[in-house]
Design a protein around this motif. Structure first.
Motif, PDB file in Angstrom:
ATOM      1  N   VAL A  13       0.840  -1.202   0.000  1.00  0.00           N
ATOM      2  CA  VAL A  13       0.000   0.000   0.000  1.00  0.00           C
ATOM      3  C   VAL A  13       0.874   1.250   0.000  1.00  0.00           C
ATOM      4  CG1 VAL A  13      -1.823   1.267   1.215  1.00  0.00           C
ATOM      5  CG2 VAL A  13      -1.870  -1.240   1.174  1.00  0.00           C
ATOM      6  N   ILE A  14       1.922   1.246   0.846  1.00  0.00           N
ATOM      7  CA  ILE A  14       2.849   2.387   0.891  1.00  0.00           C
ATOM      8  C   ILE A  14       3.498   2.597  -0.476  1.00  0.00           C
ATOM      9  CG2 ILE A  14       5.021   3.241   1.883  1.00  0.00           C
ATOM     10  CD1 ILE A  14       4.227   1.528   4.425  1.00  0.00           C
ATOM     11  N   THR A  24      -6.871   1.601  -4.074  1.00  0.00           N
ATOM     12  CA  THR A  24      -8.186   0.997  -4.307  1.00  0.00           C
ATOM     13  C   THR A  24      -9.017   1.073  -3.028  1.00  0.00           C
ATOM     14  OG1 THR A  24      -7.545  -1.227  -3.615  1.00  0.00           O
ATOM     15  CG2 THR A  24      -7.129  -0.639  -5.928  1.00  0.00           C
ATOM     16  N   ASP A  25     -10.334   0.927  -3.188  1.00  0.00           N
ATOM     17  CA  ASP A  25     -11.216   0.902  -2.016  1.00  0.00           C
ATOM     18  C   ASP A  25     -10.792  -0.204  -1.057  1.00  0.00           C
ATOM     19  OD1 ASP A  25     -12.611   2.944  -3.183  1.00  0.00           O
ATOM     20  OD2 ASP A  25     -14.384   1.736  -3.694  1.00  0.00           O
ATOM     21  N   ASP A  26     -10.431  -1.349  -1.597  1.00  0.00           N
ATOM     22  CA  ASP A  26     -10.029  -2.488  -0.782  1.00  0.00           C
ATOM     23  C   ASP A  26      -8.757  -2.188   0.005  1.00  0.00           C
ATOM     24  OD1 ASP A  26     -10.709  -5.059   0.054  1.00  0.00           O
ATOM     25  OD2 ASP A  26      -9.247  -5.989  -1.298  1.00  0.00           O
ATOM     26  N   GLN A  27      -7.793  -1.557  -0.651  1.00  0.00           N
ATOM     27  CA  GLN A  27      -6.548  -1.195   0.035  1.00  0.00           C
ATOM     28  C   GLN A  27      -6.816  -0.210   1.177  1.00  0.00           C
ATOM     29  OE1 GLN A  27      -4.403   0.174  -3.487  1.00  0.00           O
ATOM     30  NE2 GLN A  27      -2.808  -1.370  -3.126  1.00  0.00           N
ATOM     31  N   PHE A  53       0.766  12.818   1.803  1.00  0.00           N
ATOM     32  CA  PHE A  53       1.116  14.231   1.882  1.00  0.00           C
ATOM     33  C   PHE A  53       1.763  14.700   0.578  1.00  0.00           C
ATOM     34  CE2 PHE A  53       4.112  17.648   2.739  1.00  0.00           C
ATOM     35  CZ  PHE A  53       3.371  18.540   3.482  1.00  0.00           C
ATOM     36  N   LEU A  54       2.669  13.893   0.045  1.00  0.00           N
ATOM     37  CA  LEU A  54       3.435  14.280  -1.142  1.00  0.00           C
ATOM     38  C   LEU A  54       2.666  14.076  -2.442  1.00  0.00           C
ATOM     39  CD1 LEU A  54       6.910  12.837  -0.094  1.00  0.00           C
ATOM     40  CD2 LEU A  54       6.232  15.248  -0.130  1.00  0.00           C
ATOM     41  N   ASN A  55       1.858  13.009  -2.520  1.00  0.00           N
ATOM     42  CA  ASN A  55       1.197  12.662  -3.777  1.00  0.00           C
ATOM     43  C   ASN A  55      -0.311  12.864  -3.787  1.00  0.00           C
ATOM     44  OD1 ASN A  55       3.554  11.891  -5.213  1.00  0.00           O
ATOM     45  ND2 ASN A  55       3.620   9.966  -4.073  1.00  0.00           N
ATOM     46  N   GLY A  56      -0.881  13.154  -2.620  1.00  0.00           N
ATOM     47  CA  GLY A  56      -2.297  13.479  -2.554  1.00  0.00           C
ATOM     48  C   GLY A  56      -3.220  12.279  -2.701  1.00  0.00           C
ATOM     49  N   MET A  57      -4.517  12.549  -2.596  1.00  0.00           N
ATOM     50  CA  MET A  57      -5.566  11.569  -2.875  1.00  0.00           C
ATOM     51  C   MET A  57      -6.656  12.291  -3.645  1.00  0.00           C
ATOM     52  SD  MET A  57      -6.051   8.935   0.356  1.00  0.00           S
ATOM     53  CE  MET A  57      -6.495  10.075   1.643  1.00  0.00           C
ATOM     54  N   THR A  59     -10.691  12.800  -5.045  1.00  0.00           N
ATOM     55  CA  THR A  59     -11.948  12.961  -4.296  1.00  0.00           C
ATOM     56  C   THR A  59     -12.509  11.616  -3.837  1.00  0.00           C
ATOM     57  OG1 THR A  59     -12.423  14.965  -5.558  1.00  0.00           O
ATOM     58  CG2 THR A  59     -14.271  13.921  -4.424  1.00  0.00           C
ATOM     59  N   ALA A  60     -12.491  10.633  -4.734  1.00  0.00           N
ATOM     60  CA  ALA A  60     -13.046   9.323  -4.384  1.00  0.00           C
ATOM     61  C   ALA A  60     -12.205   8.626  -3.317  1.00  0.00           C
ATOM     62  CB  ALA A  60     -13.139   8.445  -5.634  1.00  0.00           C
ATOM     63  N   GLU A  61     -10.874   8.728  -3.422  1.00  0.00           N
ATOM     64  CA  GLU A  61      -9.993   8.142  -2.399  1.00  0.00           C
ATOM     65  C   GLU A  61     -10.251   8.782  -1.035  1.00  0.00           C
ATOM     66  OE1 GLU A  61      -5.557   7.103  -3.567  1.00  0.00           O
ATOM     67  OE2 GLU A  61      -6.247   8.880  -4.647  1.00  0.00           O
ATOM     68  N   THR A  62     -10.357  10.112  -1.021  1.00  0.00           N
ATOM     69  CA  THR A  62     -10.552  10.827   0.244  1.00  0.00           C
ATOM     70  C   THR A  62     -11.884  10.439   0.880  1.00  0.00           C
ATOM     71  OG1 THR A  62      -9.258  12.673  -0.647  1.00  0.00           O
ATOM     72  CG2 THR A  62     -10.550  13.100   1.328  1.00  0.00           C
ATOM     73  N   ALA A  63     -12.924  10.317   0.055  1.00  0.00           N
ATOM     74  CA  ALA A  63     -14.230   9.907   0.574  1.00  0.00           C
ATOM     75  C   ALA A  63     -14.160   8.496   1.142  1.00  0.00           C
ATOM     76  CB  ALA A  63     -15.282   9.981  -0.534  1.00  0.00           C
ATOM     77  N   ARG A  64     -13.465   7.597   0.450  1.00  0.00           N
ATOM     78  CA  ARG A  64     -13.361   6.210   0.931  1.00  0.00           C
ATOM     79  C   ARG A  64     -12.524   6.140   2.214  1.00  0.00           C
ATOM     80  NH1 ARG A  64     -16.274   1.649  -0.740  1.00  0.00           N
ATOM     81  NH2 ARG A  64     -15.379  -0.124   0.394  1.00  0.00           N
ATOM     82  N   TRP A  65     -11.445   6.924   2.275  1.00  0.00           N
ATOM     83  CA  TRP A  65     -10.602   6.973   3.476  1.00  0.00           C
ATOM     84  C   TRP A  65     -11.447   7.444   4.670  1.00  0.00           C
ATOM     85  CZ3 TRP A  65      -5.392   5.653   3.889  1.00  0.00           C
ATOM     86  CH2 TRP A  65      -4.748   6.022   5.075  1.00  0.00           C
ATOM     87  N   THR A  66     -12.268   8.463   4.432  1.00  0.00           N
ATOM     88  CA  THR A  66     -13.151   8.968   5.493  1.00  0.00           C
ATOM     89  C   THR A  66     -14.125   7.888   5.938  1.00  0.00           C
ATOM     90  OG1 THR A  66     -13.026  11.162   4.458  1.00  0.00           O
ATOM     91  CG2 THR A  66     -14.736  10.826   6.114  1.00  0.00           C
ATOM     92  N   ARG A  67     -14.726   7.204   4.970  1.00  0.00           N
ATOM     93  CA  ARG A  67     -15.694   6.151   5.288  1.00  0.00           C
ATOM     94  C   ARG A  67     -15.044   5.048   6.134  1.00  0.00           C
ATOM     95  NH1 ARG A  67     -20.585   5.294   2.950  1.00  0.00           N
ATOM     96  NH2 ARG A  67     -20.112   6.838   1.337  1.00  0.00           N
ATOM     97  N   ALA A  68     -13.792   4.697   5.789  1.00  0.00           N
ATOM     98  CA  ALA A  68     -13.082   3.660   6.546  1.00  0.00           C
ATOM     99  C   ALA A  68     -12.816   4.119   7.974  1.00  0.00           C
ATOM    100  CB  ALA A  68     -11.771   3.298   5.846  1.00  0.00           C
ATOM    101  N   MET A  69     -12.516   5.406   8.161  1.00  0.00           N
ATOM    102  CA  MET A  69     -12.270   5.918   9.514  1.00  0.00           C
ATOM    103  C   MET A  69     -13.559   5.965  10.327  1.00  0.00           C
ATOM    104  SD  MET A  69      -9.050   8.426   9.544  1.00  0.00           S
ATOM    105  CE  MET A  69      -9.797   9.920   8.995  1.00  0.00           C
ATOM    106  N   VAL A  70     -14.669   6.310   9.687  1.00  0.00           N
ATOM    107  CA  VAL A  70     -15.958   6.269  10.386  1.00  0.00           C
ATOM    108  C   VAL A  70     -16.254   4.839  10.848  1.00  0.00           C
ATOM    109  CG1 VAL A  70     -18.460   6.561  10.146  1.00  0.00           C
ATOM    110  CG2 VAL A  70     -16.906   8.247   9.123  1.00  0.00           C
ATOM    111  N   ARG A  71     -16.016   3.867   9.974  1.00  0.00           N
ATOM    112  CA  ARG A  71     -16.310   2.467  10.289  1.00  0.00           C
ATOM    113  C   ARG A  71     -15.379   1.886  11.348  1.00  0.00           C
ATOM    114  NH1 ARG A  71     -17.064   0.260   4.080  1.00  0.00           N
ATOM    115  NH2 ARG A  71     -19.255   0.858   3.821  1.00  0.00           N
ATOM    116  N   SER A  72     -14.293   2.593  11.680  1.00  0.00           N
ATOM    117  CA  SER A  72     -13.376   2.074  12.695  1.00  0.00           C
ATOM    118  C   SER A  72     -13.975   2.115  14.098  1.00  0.00           C
ATOM    119  CB  SER A  72     -12.060   2.863  12.671  1.00  0.00           C
ATOM    120  OG  SER A  72     -12.228   4.174  13.199  1.00  0.00           O
ATOM    121  N   GLY A  73     -15.094   2.828  14.261  1.00  0.00           N
ATOM    122  CA  GLY A  73     -15.715   2.935  15.583  1.00  0.00           C
ATOM    123  C   GLY A  73     -17.219   2.967  15.482  1.00  0.00           C
TER     124      GLY A  73
END
Length: 429
Positions: A13-14, A24-27, A53-57, A59-73
């Motif tokens: 992933v890194i 990807t959404d799965d990653q 930080f260097l390469n960005g994400m 709109t879709a990646e950022t939304a999915r990252w947010t969704r994954a963080m919401v689902r963490s709790g």
């Protein structure tokens, strides 16, 4: 291998993000979950945060990252009998707006679940301000939050530990790895907590200027757009107001002094800029919540103050108790006649922090009575020797450092300055 489960490894992933690939959404789902569980190590998430930080994400990646963080709790389900709407500010100097805003919007008929934080550096924290009220407590259970929203209509408290725990871990990591200033990471951090909080609607106050996190209008607009996009993706009725933070809001910067100024506003007085922004945000919140009311009229009626008093009492505080005052005062006077042409928000914020109103590390204590009173604001005519700023602290030894931070932080000229609007623009989802 640390950070390897199922079909994924942290290294893969890194590497993908390091090389500029879209995750990807799965990653994303896997790495956020694995990091929350401790299967991905801090040093690996640090590397991924730097790659983001260097390469960005996108709109879709950022939304999915947010969704994954919401689902963490956990995600709160707020069934309180009226529409729920929250406000989030990206932080500024003298930004006490939550204090009059939450009871005002509640008095207008909506419910405001305001989960707030503490200050770090030159920007103040809402909880630190409210804790200057004798007896007031920040920690509430979910049941207490729900009960208070039903009975009072507003609650301002600390977030429960079960909301977006991935963000709590990642936020601490970004702070020590120089990866804070990434719009995808900032946006997902803010929105994961707000989405988990469970409100129906959200209004964002994105500050721009010297005292704000985003110094330029382009930066602020990019962050606001990212936040609104995430909110829309999660079904929120959402708006973002871009507001000026080149000059401190109001005249009080600190903890107890900002509470006192907020009470002035709730009683029908207070500085014009604080009233203007409070009403503007209240109008937007009520619009997003589908509630028809005039916040200016409700503010003038005194109903918002009564809601404030009930809100403070519900959390153990005494709204009538005297507020703490710094034991030592130092006055900064005008060096010449003229107009105050500038008062830098960042300089005043750092001065208040050095006087004891803020903290350098999250575990540091704060002084309830420390802060700065701006006795003049840009545009005011001043005479030589007239008081400009009043510094309050319990530690007189802190005054020289605070004065150093104010060097160059104000200016006097022959003509009053031109000021732009307080609310610069609005972005709606």
């Amino acid at each position: 291998m640390t950070g390897a489960t199922g079909n994924h490894t942290a290294v893969d992933v890194i590497r993908a993000k390091r090389d500029g690939a879209r995750l990807t959404d799965d990653q994303i789902d896997w790495v956020v979950d694995a990091y929350t569980r401790g299967a991905v190590a801090d040093e690996q998430m640090s590397a991924l945060a730097m790659a983001i930080f260097l390469n960005g994400m996108d709109t879709a990646e950022t939304a999915r990252w947010t969704r994954a963080m919401v689902r963490s709790g956990e995600r709160l389900a707020l069934d309180v009998g009226r529409p729920t709407v929250d406000k989030h500010s990206t932080g500024g100097v003298g930004d006490k707006i939550t204090l009059p805003l939450a009871p005002l919007v509640a008095a207008c008929g909506a419910a405001v679940p305001q989960l707030s934080g503490r200050g770090l550096g030159h920007t103040g924290g809402t909880l630190d301000k409210l804790e200057s009220i004798p007896g007031w407590r920040a920690q509430l259970s979910v049941d207490e939050v729900t009960a208070q929203l039903r009975s009072v209509g507003a609650v301002v408290c600390a977030a429960t530990s079960g909301l977006a725990p991935a963000d709590k871990k990642l936020y601490a990591l970004r702070d020590v790895t120089a990866t804070v200033e990434s719009i995808p990471l900032i946006a997902s951090s803010i929105m994961s907590k707000k989405i988990a909080e469970g409100a129906d609607a959200l209004v964002l106050d994105v500050k721009v200027g010297s005292g704000a996190f985003m110094k330029s209008l382009d930066q602020a607009r990019a962050l606001a757009s990212a936040l609104v996009s995430i909110g829309v993706d999660h079904g929120l009725r959402i708006s973002a107001l871009l507001t000026d933070m080149s000059v401190p809001l109001g005249r009080a910067v600190g903890n107890a002094v900002e509470v006192a100024e907020s009470v002035e506003v709730l009683r029908g007085g207070g500085p014009a800029d604080v009233v203007e922004l409070t009403v503007a945000l209240a109008e937007e919140m009520l619009s997003r919540a589908g509630v028809t009311a005039s916040p200016a009229d409700v503010l003038a009626s005194g109903e918002a103050y009564e809601t404030w008093a009930r809100m403070i009492r519900a959390q153990g505080g005494d709204p009538e108790a005297p507020l703490p005052v710094g034991r030592h005062k130092h006055v900064v006077t005008a060096p010449e006649d003229g107009y105050l042409t500038g008062l830098d928000a960042y300089a005043v914020g750092v001065a208040a922090w050095r006087l004891g109103a803020g903290r350098a590390r999250k575990e540091d204590p704060v002084q309830a009575g420390a802060g700065v009173l701006c006795l003049a604001k840009p545009g005011d005519r001043v005479a030589k020797g007239q008081p400009l700023l009043e510094l309050h602290t319990d530690t007189p030894d802190a005054v020289p450092a605070a004065l150093d931070s104010l060097t160059g932080g104000y200016a006097i000229g022959d003509a009053p300055p031109t000021r732009g609007p307080l609310v610069i623009e609005t972005i709606r989802g």
